[in-house]
Design a protein around this motif. Structure first.
Motif, PDB file in Angstrom:
ATOM      1  N   LYS A  48       0.810  -1.219   0.000  1.00  0.00           N
ATOM      2  CA  LYS A  48       0.000   0.000   0.000  1.00  0.00           C
ATOM      3  C   LYS A  48       0.844   1.270   0.000  1.00  0.00           C
ATOM      4  O   LYS A  48       0.372   2.323  -0.399  1.00  0.00           O
ATOM      5  CB  LYS A  48      -0.925   0.032   1.228  1.00  0.00           C
ATOM      6  CG  LYS A  48      -1.939  -1.088   1.269  1.00  0.00           C
ATOM      7  CD  LYS A  48      -2.983  -0.916   0.215  1.00  0.00           C
ATOM      8  CE  LYS A  48      -4.014  -2.024   0.356  1.00  0.00           C
ATOM      9  NZ  LYS A  48      -5.028  -1.987  -0.654  1.00  0.00           N
ATOM     10  N   THR A  49       2.081   1.201   0.453  1.00  0.00           N
ATOM     11  CA  THR A  49       2.886   2.412   0.581  1.00  0.00           C
ATOM     12  C   THR A  49       3.949   2.565  -0.489  1.00  0.00           C
ATOM     13  O   THR A  49       4.549   3.620  -0.584  1.00  0.00           O
ATOM     14  CB  THR A  49       3.572   2.452   1.960  1.00  0.00           C
ATOM     15  OG1 THR A  49       4.356   1.278   2.118  1.00  0.00           O
ATOM     16  CG2 THR A  49       2.561   2.564   3.068  1.00  0.00           C
ATOM     17  N   GLU A  50       4.204   1.561  -1.282  1.00  0.00           N
ATOM     18  CA  GLU A  50       5.214   1.688  -2.319  1.00  0.00           C
ATOM     19  C   GLU A  50       4.690   2.553  -3.457  1.00  0.00           C
ATOM     20  O   GLU A  50       3.538   2.431  -3.877  1.00  0.00           O
ATOM     21  CB  GLU A  50       5.612   0.317  -2.857  1.00  0.00           C
ATOM     22  CG  GLU A  50       6.463  -0.467  -1.902  1.00  0.00           C
ATOM     23  CD  GLU A  50       6.829  -1.826  -2.451  1.00  0.00           C
ATOM     24  OE1 GLU A  50       6.254  -2.235  -3.469  1.00  0.00           O
ATOM     25  OE2 GLU A  50       7.678  -2.476  -1.842  1.00  0.00           O
ATOM     26  N   ASP A  51       5.553   3.428  -3.962  1.00  0.00           N
ATOM     27  CA  ASP A  51       5.246   4.296  -5.094  1.00  0.00           C
ATOM     28  C   ASP A  51       3.984   5.132  -4.860  1.00  0.00           C
ATOM     29  O   ASP A  51       3.188   5.345  -5.762  1.00  0.00           O
ATOM     30  CB  ASP A  51       5.111   3.483  -6.377  1.00  0.00           C
ATOM     31  CG  ASP A  51       6.395   2.811  -6.760  1.00  0.00           C
ATOM     32  OD1 ASP A  51       6.325   1.712  -7.302  1.00  0.00           O
ATOM     33  OD2 ASP A  51       7.476   3.381  -6.527  1.00  0.00           O
ATOM     34  N   TYR A  52       3.776   5.564  -3.660  1.00  0.00           N
ATOM     35  CA  TYR A  52       2.636   6.414  -3.326  1.00  0.00           C
ATOM     36  C   TYR A  52       3.203   7.739  -2.849  1.00  0.00           C
ATOM     37  O   TYR A  52       3.842   7.815  -1.811  1.00  0.00           O
ATOM     38  CB  TYR A  52       1.794   5.759  -2.229  1.00  0.00           C
ATOM     39  CG  TYR A  52       0.477   6.446  -1.980  1.00  0.00           C
ATOM     40  CD1 TYR A  52      -0.592   6.224  -2.820  1.00  0.00           C
ATOM     41  CD2 TYR A  52       0.309   7.316  -0.918  1.00  0.00           C
ATOM     42  CE1 TYR A  52      -1.802   6.844  -2.598  1.00  0.00           C
ATOM     43  CE2 TYR A  52      -0.887   7.945  -0.691  1.00  0.00           C
ATOM     44  CZ  TYR A  52      -1.953   7.699  -1.537  1.00  0.00           C
ATOM     45  OH  TYR A  52      -3.156   8.320  -1.326  1.00  0.00           O
TER      46      TYR A  52
END
Length: 86
Positions: A48-52
């Motif tokens: 959920k937090t990668e590349d955000y």
């Protein structure tokens, strides 16, 4: 003779004749379940937090990014009339 009976027990007799039942060894499944659960939660959080980034956050909240350097291309609608008149 009494020392033999004090050091030699009934369980020793069973061991000598191979009548000792195998002990039931239970594993601590709670620890392995906790480790599995932590690994799953870690995987969900990473995905959920990668590349955000901040722009994604703005897009999720309904904000539309605008490029200030964008120039509207104008067309000269009078070009055909000028060509015909000349």
């Amino acid at each position: 003779m009494t020392t033999v009976f004090n050091t030699y027990s009934f369980m020793d007799l069973l061991k000598d004749y191979n009548y000792v039942p195998e002990t039931v060894q239970s594993e601590n499944n709670l620890l392995s379940k906790a480790i599995t659960l932590i690994a799953q939660i870690t995987g969900i959080v990473k995905s959920k937090t990668e590349d955000y980034d901040f722009m994604d956050l703005l897009g999720d909240n309904g904000c539309v990014p605008v490029n200030d350097n964008w120039v509207k291309s104008h067309t000269n609608d009078n070009a055909k009339l000028i060509n015909i008149a000349s």
